[in-house]
Design an enzyme around this catalytic site. Structure first.
Site, mmCIF file in Angstrom:
data_model
loop_
_atom_site.group_PDB
_atom_site.id
_atom_site.type_symbol
_atom_site.label_atom_id
_atom_site.label_comp_id
_atom_site.label_asym_id
_atom_site.label_seq_id
_atom_site.Cartn_x
_atom_site.Cartn_y
_atom_site.Cartn_z
ATOM 1 N N LYS A 123 0.832 -1.211 0.000
ATOM 2 C CA LYS A 123 0.000 0.000 0.000
ATOM 3 C C LYS A 123 0.859 1.251 0.000
ATOM 4 C CE LYS A 123 -4.362 -1.640 1.797
ATOM 5 N NZ LYS A 123 -5.382 -1.543 2.824
ATOM 6 N N LYS A 204 -4.757 -11.142 -5.850
ATOM 7 C CA LYS A 204 -5.936 -11.616 -5.099
ATOM 8 C C LYS A 204 -7.144 -10.721 -5.402
ATOM 9 C CE LYS A 204 -5.705 -9.063 -0.995
ATOM 10 N NZ LYS A 204 -6.083 -8.516 0.110
ATOM 11 N N LYS A 207 -11.301 -5.144 -3.880
ATOM 12 C CA LYS A 207 -12.055 -3.991 -4.382
ATOM 13 C C LYS A 207 -11.112 -2.899 -4.854
ATOM 14 C CE LYS A 207 -13.833 -4.396 -0.514
ATOM 15 N NZ LYS A 207 -14.476 -4.543 0.784
HETATM 16 P P1 TYM Z 1 -10.635 -6.956 4.761
HETATM 17 O O1 TYM Z 1 -11.730 -6.014 5.098
HETATM 18 O O2 TYM Z 1 -9.698 -6.592 3.665
HETATM 19 O O3 TYM Z 1 -11.220 -8.375 4.397
HETATM 20 C C1 TYM Z 1 -12.163 -9.056 5.224
HETATM 21 C C2 TYM Z 1 -11.840 -10.546 5.223
HETATM 22 O O4 TYM Z 1 -11.898 -11.079 3.895
HETATM 23 C C3 TYM Z 1 -10.688 -11.791 3.606
HETATM 24 N N1 TYM Z 1 -10.366 -11.637 2.170
HETATM 25 C C4 TYM Z 1 -10.099 -12.661 1.339
HETATM 26 N N2 TYM Z 1 -10.078 -13.989 1.521
HETATM 27 C C5 TYM Z 1 -9.794 -14.759 0.443
HETATM 28 N N3 TYM Z 1 -9.527 -14.272 -0.795
HETATM 29 C C6 TYM Z 1 -9.534 -12.935 -1.032
HETATM 30 N N4 TYM Z 1 -9.282 -12.463 -2.250
HETATM 31 C C7 TYM Z 1 -9.836 -12.064 0.069
HETATM 32 N N5 TYM Z 1 -9.933 -10.714 0.196
HETATM 33 C C8 TYM Z 1 -10.251 -10.473 1.493
HETATM 34 C C9 TYM Z 1 -9.640 -11.116 4.485
HETATM 35 O O5 TYM Z 1 -8.530 -11.974 4.715
HETATM 36 C C10 TYM Z 1 -10.416 -10.837 5.745
HETATM 37 O O6 TYM Z 1 -10.438 -11.956 6.595
HETATM 38 N N6 TYM Z 1 -7.282 -6.062 8.370
HETATM 39 C C11 TYM Z 1 -8.512 -6.746 8.069
HETATM 40 C C12 TYM Z 1 -9.663 -6.335 8.950
HETATM 41 C C13 TYM Z 1 -9.426 -6.477 10.425
HETATM 42 C C14 TYM Z 1 -9.371 -7.688 11.159
HETATM 43 C C15 TYM Z 1 -9.189 -7.297 12.522
HETATM 44 C C16 TYM Z 1 -9.428 -9.032 10.810
HETATM 45 C C17 TYM Z 1 -9.279 -5.450 11.305
HETATM 46 N N7 TYM Z 1 -9.137 -5.952 12.551
HETATM 47 C C18 TYM Z 1 -9.050 -8.243 13.522
HETATM 48 C C19 TYM Z 1 -9.308 -9.978 11.814
HETATM 49 C C20 TYM Z 1 -9.114 -9.582 13.155
HETATM 50 C C21 TYM Z 1 -8.914 -6.412 6.634
HETATM 51 O O7 TYM Z 1 -8.546 -5.389 6.106
HETATM 52 O O8 TYM Z 1 -9.799 -7.290 6.086
#
Ligand code: TYM
Length: 340
Positions: A123, A204, A207
């Protein structure tokens, strides 16, 4: 209910996509019957990269504020099967202890560890301006989980490195205060832990790459079909690969949404060189549509007032746990009370 606690979060950055669903949310729904679960719409995480003039006070092109997006994301999660009778569902900024614990953790997290986070590197390489929030994002993530002393975290593969950091922060805290206070954090992964972009199977699904790189969970099936129909399949094989990454991604999607015999048939046709990509794409689009139909129906029936009420209750329950943890943490750290 088990005493093992699960925590996970999702950013309210626009719509849910099938990567979120197969990688994480489907698992959130499944573990609700087994564990004590807490799920969070992490709006403070989302402002690390959506805080700026183009976001017009956090408004998207559709004119949605961050609060409106959080509400929409919570509604989507309920439609997916997050049940407020079984789990706590709330918005991160409604429980201010998250940022308080994040500050304490930022005093013990290693700068070097944070510099090694691949998501930060990716990023920050793409951004003209790199905020401290973007850098310390995983510290807030560690606080999210450990505020509830959760040990299991259902996520996609891209979050595993952040969870390793959370584990290190928890261990360091425990060793500095001399008490085994925080549990060890462990990821819970699924078969769909890494869904790739249909338009570029080397990346991957996400969005942030733009609409052709993800398939929305609530999207009109005609839109999804357009994206699946034009999915990249014909890039050449690299050494050691028997299937091109685009075809492997489509087969994975089929495996996650269609009966095993259907998958086997397509895998067998691929092995004998008889696979027509058009047939595979049609099968993927149809099986996804069937698998997601009930979620879309539930979503259409859910009103904002109901979702707001669920979030209010969720924040109350989450706050009760968070306040207790913070009182104990302040005490362990030796701050908060006036010396007598
Ligand atoms: P975020 O909002 O990007 O994504 C939410 C969840 O979806 C999963 N994910 C995917 N899994 C498989 N293939 C993909 N292409 C894919 N894109 C997204 C992510 O791994 C995630 O589980 N940092 C985290 C949010 C967060 C969080 C936390 C997660 C904040 N605090 C505490 C767990 C525990 C995030 O940006 O996820």
């Amino acid at each position: 209910m088990s005493t093992v606690r699960v925590f996970s979060g999702i950013q309210p950055s626009g719509e849910l996509h099938i990567g979120n669903w197969f990688g994480a949310i489907q698992n959130w729904v499944q573990v609700q019957d087994e564990y004590d679960c807490i799920y969070c719409v992490v709006d403070y995480h989302a402002i690390t990269d959506q805080f700026g003039p183009e976001a017009k006070r956090y408004r998207t092109a559709q004119g949605e504020s961050m609060a409106e997006r959080s509400l929409r994301m919570a509604g989507d999660l309920i439609a997916c099967g997050i049940d407020p009778q079984k789990s706590i569902l709330f918005v991160q900024s409604h429980v201010p202890e998250h940022t308080e614990l994040a500050w304490i953790f930022s005093c013990i997290a290693s700068y070097g560890d944070l510099q090694r986070m691949t998501q930060f590197k990716d990023k920050s390489d793409r951004s003209a301006y790199v905020s401290v929030g973007l850098f310390s994002y995983p510290v807030l993530q560690a606080a999210d989980i450990l505020l509830y002393r959760a040990s299991r975290v259902p996520v996609g593969e891209d979050q595993v490195q952040h969870l390793e950091l959370a584990r290190r922060i928890g261990r360091r805290f425990n060793s500095l205060v001399g008490v085994e206070y925080f549990p060890e954090v462990e990821p819970l992964l699924t078969e769909g832990k890494r869904i790739m972009s249909p338009a570029d199977p080397a990346q991957k699904m996400s969005k942030s790459l733009g609409p052709k790189h993800y398939i929305g969970l609530m999207e009109d099936p005609k839109e999804s079909w357009k994206k699946i129909r034009s999915a990249v399949t014909d890039v050449g094989l690299e050494a050691g690969q028997s299937m091109s990454p685009g075809v492997a991604n489509l087969i994975d999607l089929l495996r996650l949404s269609a009966p095993a015999e259907v998958v086997e048939e397509f895998v067998a046709r691929h092995a004998t060189g008889e696979l027509l990509y058009g047939d595979l794409k049609k099968a993927v689009a149809e099986s996804l549509e069937t698998a997601l139909a009930s979620i879309r129906e539930r979503r259409a029936q859910l009103g904002d007032a109901e979702v707001r009420e669920i979030l209010k209750e969720g924040a109350k329950k989450a706050s009760a746990i968070a306040r207790e943890t913070m009182a104990e943490v302040r005490d362990l750290v030796g701050v908060g009370g006036a010396a007598s």
